[in-house]
Write an enzyme that holds these catalytic residues in place. Structure first.
Site, PDB file in Angstrom:
ATOM      1  CB  CYS A 346      -0.926  -0.025   1.215  1.00  0.00           C
ATOM      2  SG  CYS A 346      -1.876  -1.545   1.241  1.00  0.00           S
ATOM      3  CD  GLU A 347       4.795   3.095   1.326  1.00  0.00           C
ATOM      4  OE1 GLU A 347       5.119   4.144   0.741  1.00  0.00           O
ATOM      5  OE2 GLU A 347       5.003   2.889   2.531  1.00  0.00           O
TER       6      GLU A 347
END
Ligand code: LLP
Length: 421
Positions: A346-347
């Site tokens: 989640c980046e």
């Protein structure tokens, strides 16, 4: 150097081992290394310096798996280590202490003690306070510590800013102008002996000019130090020679590099020490990953794979470009697509490639991220509670799991919850 990763019978192989078969056996993602590629790259280097008998102290930060160290150690390589952990790894792999140099700006007392106890070749010292500490510790142990000062020549290596180390604003080494004062201090110190001079200006250097400039400065300094009576027995030129990541990129010429080294260093009459990392390991490994989804966004296509930035951080950290090839050989007329190849983290920075043209892939397809043998597995982390991935070594038609995939039980089990919660 011949490529160890080639298509055979329509499928990408490492040596004679099919990466598709390997994926089915051990699951994805995983790193796969070729023993023959390691032998070739080290052999090429040894050949280029044939007749000079250099100490090739492999910069094991590039890839420090015990199997890789054992392989290289048996072929005659020493090690450049930068931590107690690397030192213990080198020793455990059977590398002789006298072939080990210890680099790094922050050596702890424990690291110095262990290096002295083992009798390593030398400490590459990076500051005056470090010299003071080493002198003290060697004194406590009744020893004379062999030292080589790392000189910062303030030369632009023309590489990515995060892997450039020889500029005056970098934390590495002692300024060139202070070198002679520092060697005089060493001569006056009771428990230190100057055995060499050291320099390392950066990594992934593909233009030989920065080396030319740095080695010229180094040679001048060594000449002056010897004239002043310092017993300089070796000259350590560090590592940094780049490899080819892009298939059509300019390839640094190992023979030209060696000629440059010989031109500057041979007249000094000192033993040559080299600290190559990437040159030896970079093209000896790939990261094999499977496509989970192909997603069409508003503006781009995304190929979402099961490897991510925690497994290979180079694209995120250095904007590094790695070639990515399908394991199933594409046909010359295969349809292509342009996509970002991304992981599940989640980046937004979690990508292995951006805007990449590749043969059209679908869910379940296997991809090989090339040139991942150096600074791949060693820089991996467990962000998003993703276990460290497996590493496999192939040699001819043999393969061996040289590090099993970390289990979730290993990973979660390391945490401990206080009884008072
Ligand atoms: N010697 C010293 C003192 C070093 O600091 C290094 C690398 C080497 C030798 C080996 O350099 P090589 O021959 O591999 O270029 N993680 C980055 C590279 C960092 C290099 C750090 N020092 C990357 O993935 O590009």
């Amino acid at each position: 150097m011949t490529d160890a990763f080639t298509y055979q019978g329509g499928s990408l192989h490492a040596d004679a081992v099919d990466l598709a078969t390997l994926s089915a056996e051990i699951g994805t993602p995983f790193y796969c290394y070729s023993a023959s590629a390691f032998r070739d790259s080290l052999g090429e280097l040894q050949q280029a310096f044939n007749g000079i008998d250099p100490l090739i102290a492999y910069a094991m930060k590039a890839n420090s798996n015990q199997a890789i160290l054992t392989l290289l150690g048996k072929l005659g390589a020493g090690a450049d280590v930068v931590s107690l952990g690397e030192l213990e790894r080198a020793i455990a792999a059977g590398i002789a202490p006298e072939k080990i140099v210890f680099s790094g700006v922050g050596k702890s007392k424990a690291e110095m003690r262990r290096g002295l106890e083992l009798g390593i070749h030398c400490f590459n010292v990076e500051s005056e306070p470090e010299l003071e500490r080493l002198n003290l510790i060697a004194g406590e142990m009744g020893q004379i510590a062999p030292v080589s000062v790392r000189i910062n020549p303030n030369v632009d290596a023309k590489t990515h800013a995060k892997i450039s180390t020889g500029k005056s604003e970098n934390k590495f080494g002692i300024p060139y102008e202070r070198a002679e004062t520092v060697y005089a201090e060493i001569a006056a110190a009771k428990n230190l002996r100057a055995v060499g001079v050291d320099m390392h200006i950066g990594s992934q250097i593909t233009d030989l000019e920065p080396f030319d400039n740095a080695f010229a400065l180094l040679a001048e300094l060594v000449t002056r130090l010897k004239a002043a009576g310092h017993p300089i027995a070796h000259v350590d030129i560090g590592g940094g020679l780049g490899i080819v990541y892009e298939p059509l990129a300019h390839k640094p010429d190992i023979a030209a590099y060696a000629a440059l080294v010989v031109k500057h260093i041979a007249p000094l009459g000192c033993r040559l020490v080299l600290e190559p990392g990437r040159w030896i390991a970079g093209n000896a490994g790939v990261l094999v990953t499977r496509v989970e989804y192909v997603k069409t966004g508003a503006e781009r296509h995304f190929v979402i794979v099961d490897a991510a930035m925690n497994d290979l951080i180079r694209p995120t950290l250095y904007e590094a470009w790695h070639d990515i090839a399908p394991v199933t050989e594409p046909q010359p007329d295969s349809e292509t697509m342009t996509a970002d190849i991304v992981g599940a983290i989640c980046e937004t920075g979690d990508y292995l490639a951006q805007n990449r043209v590749l043969p059209k892939v679908v869910e379940g397809d296997l991809l090989a991220v090339k040139s991942a043998g150096a600074y791949g597995a060693v820089m991996a982390g467990t962000y998003n509670t993703r276990p460290l991935i497996a590493e496999v070594l192939v040699d001819g038609d043999r393969h061996h799991l040289i590090r099993p995939r970390q289990t979730l039980a290993d990973l979660i089990g390391q945490d401990d919850v206080p009884g008072w919660l």
